[in-house]
Write an enzyme that holds these catalytic residues in place. Structure first.
Site, mmCIF file in Angstrom:
data_model
loop_
_atom_site.group_PDB
_atom_site.id
_atom_site.type_symbol
_atom_site.label_atom_id
_atom_site.label_comp_id
_atom_site.label_asym_id
_atom_site.label_seq_id
_atom_site.Cartn_x
_atom_site.Cartn_y
_atom_site.Cartn_z
ATOM 1 N N PRO A 2 36.922 47.500 33.005
ATOM 2 C CA PRO A 2 37.332 46.250 32.537
ATOM 3 C C PRO A 2 38.922 46.477 32.146
ATOM 4 C CG PRO A 2 35.187 46.367 32.100
ATOM 5 C CD PRO A 2 35.567 47.549 32.181
ATOM 6 N N GLU A 3 39.754 46.003 32.469
ATOM 7 C CA GLU A 3 41.096 46.028 31.817
ATOM 8 C C GLU A 3 41.644 44.608 31.074
ATOM 9 O OE1 GLU A 3 43.818 48.422 32.414
ATOM 10 O OE2 GLU A 3 43.176 49.640 34.059
#
Ligand SMILES: [Zn+2]
Length: 282
Positions: A2-3
């Site tokens: 996840p960014e």
């Protein structure tokens, strides 16, 4: 992994669904995450009201009443899943559902993390700023403090490639591999350029490009390489396309009108892949 846009999307979902609710019951099924969870985690969280949910870099900060903050990081594969408690749609907890938070309105929040690189820690609100994971973080890329002047100053002495500098959390917080590639693409800057030469007008272009790529992704509801359950509880995953990331060999969208189209190139930088256009990124 996840960014920042995914984490921000999770934050928004958690805030919308949990604010002013109470964690009625907490079940820690497996506490050996990246850092072992506190033994008294469930006892300390149970009964507390959720006051607000903030984000710093890729950390979620769930502020509980009584001055306690639940600091959460999704690591490589962590997800927050919301559903009705006991609902068939949520199903029985699986082997990767490590922590279950039963909310007083009958919903259940699950922290799911197959690789267990995520974190769930309890921090006193008064100690948050000085916390070892947060104290050294640079400015938020979408915050008003992140200016071209500040970025120029941070890059001025740096002999590393600009790509590495953007991923240095002390320079700017929360930028990972994907968004470093994308921002450099839109700023017309080569990922190999020395960071200290990216001051002035280039820093202005970079700040604008970083904000643009992050805002777009957040607006699209986050983006991910893997399926990522929306915090609304909806199952499914975002499809998001990038200009260069993962597109080695494809024509550059900006240069494709040229007579001889140039193609996106992939190189290794550090131990990460960088994607860029060798023609317009200088
Ligand atoms: Zn190009």
């Amino acid at each position: 992994m996840p960014e920042l846009p995914e984490v921000e999307t999770v934050r928004r979902g958690l805030e919308a669904k949990l604010r002013h609710r109470r964690f009625a019951r907490v079940i820690v099924r497996r506490g050996d995450l990246r850092a072992p969870m506190a033994r008294d985690f469930a006892r300390r969280v149970e009964g507390r009201r959720i006051e607000r949910v903030e984000r710093r870099a890729k950390y979620l900060l769930i502020h509980l009443d009584g001055g306690l903050v639940l600091l959460a990081h999704l690591g490589m594969s962590g997800r927050m899943v919301l559903g009705r408690h006991g609902d068939n749609a949520l199903g029985a907890p699986g082997p990767h559902d490590h922590v279950l938070f039963e909310v007083d309105d009958g919903t259940e929040l699950r922290f799911t993390d197959p690789r267990r690189f995520g974190r769930l820690e309890l921090v006193d609100e008064s100690e948050l700023q000085a916390h070892k994971l947060l104290a050294h973080l640079g400015p938020e890329p979408l915050g008003k403090d992140f200016t071209a002047g500040l970025l120029s100053a941070a890059l001025a002495g740096k002999r590393t490639p600009i790509k590495a500098a953007l991923m240095d959390q002390r320079v700017v917080a929360g930028i990972g591999n994907i968004y470093a590639c994308e921002a450099l693409y839109w700023a017309d800057i080569s990922p190999k350029r020395l960071a200290r030469t990216c001051t002035g007008i280039r820093a202005q272009r970079l700040v604008a490009a970083i904000r643009k790529v992050l805002r777009r992704a957040i607006a699209a509801g986050g983006s991910s390489l893997r399926d990522h359950v929306q915090p609304s509880g909806e199952l499914g995953y975002f499809q998001h396309s990038w200009a260069v990331y993962g597109r080695a060999g494809e024509p550059c969208p900006r240069c494709k009108a040229a007579r001889v189209p140039c193609r996106i190139r992939r190189i290794g930088q550090g131990n990460r892949s960088t994607f860029y256009c060798p023609r317009h990124q200088r």
